[in-house]
Design a protein around this motif. Structure first.
Motif, PDB file in Angstrom:
ATOM      1  N   SER A   1      -1.754   0.338  -9.615  1.00 13.90           N
ATOM      2  CA  SER A   1      -1.861   1.327  -8.546  1.00 13.90           C
ATOM      3  C   SER A   1      -2.762   2.484  -8.957  1.00 13.90           C
ATOM      4  O   SER A   1      -3.534   3.005  -8.138  1.00 13.90           O
ATOM      5  CB  SER A   1      -0.474   1.846  -8.164  1.00 13.90           C
TER       6      SER A   1
ATOM      7  N   PHE B   1      -7.598  -1.054  -1.688  1.00  8.99           N
ATOM      8  CA  PHE B   1      -6.366  -1.824  -1.825  1.00  8.99           C
ATOM      9  C   PHE B   1      -6.695  -3.246  -1.422  1.00  8.99           C
ATOM     10  O   PHE B   1      -7.420  -3.470  -0.447  1.00  8.99           O
ATOM     11  CB  PHE B   1      -5.249  -1.269  -0.937  1.00  8.99           C
TER      12      PHE B   1
ATOM     13  N   GLU C   1       0.822  -1.213   0.000  1.00  5.54           N
ATOM     14  CA  GLU C   1       0.000   0.000   0.000  1.00  5.54           C
ATOM     15  C   GLU C   1       0.856   1.262   0.000  1.00  5.54           C
ATOM     16  O   GLU C   1       0.533   2.256  -0.677  1.00  5.54           O
ATOM     17  CB  GLU C   1      -0.930  -0.005   1.212  1.00  5.54           C
TER      18      GLU C   1
END
Length: 251
Positions: free
Chosen positions: A80, A89, A37
């Motif tokens: 992403s 995520f 993340e």
């Protein structure tokens, strides 16, 4: 092998559209989504501050029946961008394979100890399945498998922010020649130190040949994973074939 190269840039919105419409696809030998993340948030911040981001590399691949645009380098960046548009995520613990048996680098069984490292078998293929809008994907996401993330994005960020590309078109339409060209190219690419593992590097050599996919990576070999100094990976079936062949040959 001769090839043409085109350069340009697309807005983040256009990159997302290409992914959702599957106008760009991951080749079968591409690794899983390995960024965490923090890396994804760092990319978003870099884009917001207009910092340089390496271009995505796309390759035209014609297998004789259809033409595809393969993502040769840039999966982590593009994934992403899509995740930031969705505001989520993946919970990688929900996609791991830690429940499978593990062996170490010497092929000895490892006891299960709640492995801190896991092989997360997730790519954007998991959420791109015929849906052609971010809103549609959001409405269908199983939020037990994802967590919401505030990427601190607003306004026209996706329309006004760009990532460059290199688009490769081999002049030779011979299937084997294209396979060799892209396999070699893929093995030579890495980004932000995310170096290919030995297995990932090997897979790139034989995975564009669909006739050999089941031979080199049969389904039953997916039941065992390997914990190495590089982390968790699948067992390399070709390695075992080589050892057995040499054993038989040398008696």
């Amino acid at each position: 092998m001769k090839h043409k190269v085109y350069y340009g840039e697309y807005s983040l919105s256009h990159w997302i559209e290409l992914m959702l419409k599957q106008n760009i696809v991951l080749p079968p030998y591409q690794r899983y989504f390995v960024w965490d993340e923090e890396a994804t948030l760092n990319l978003v911040q870099s884009l917001k501050h207009k910092q340089f981001i390496p271009p995505v590399i796309i390759g035209s691949f014609n297998d004789g029946s259809r033409q595809q645009n393969l993502i040769l380098d840039g999966q982590q960046r593009l994934t992403s961008v899509l995740l930031s548009a969705l505001g989520v995520f993946p919970d990688k613990s929900k996609f791991n394979t830690a429940s499978r048996p593990f062996i170490d680098e010497n092929d000895d069984p490892l006891p299960y100890e709640g492995y801190a490292e896991v092989l997360c078998e997730w790519t954007f293929r998991n959420i791109v399945d015929g849906d052609i809008s971010v809103a549609s994907i959001k409405s269908k996401l199983n939020m037990e498998l994802y967590r919401r993330v505030d990427y601190k994005i607003g306004g026209t960020f996706f329309d006004d922010t760009y990532i460059g590309f290199c688009y490769l078109i081999p002049e030779n339409n011979d299937l084997r020649a294209q396979q060799r060209y892209y396999s070699t190219l893929f093995r030579n690419i890495n980004f932000q130190g995310e170096e290919l593992s030995a297995l990932e590097s090997s897979e790139a050599l034989y995975f564009l040949d669909s006739d050999k996919t089941q031979f080199f990576k049969p389904d039953y070999m997916q039941s065992i994973n390997q914990k190495t100094s590089r982390g968790i990976t699948h067992v390399d079936f070709v390695r075992y074939l080589s050892l057995l062949s040499d054993y038989k040959h040398s008696n």
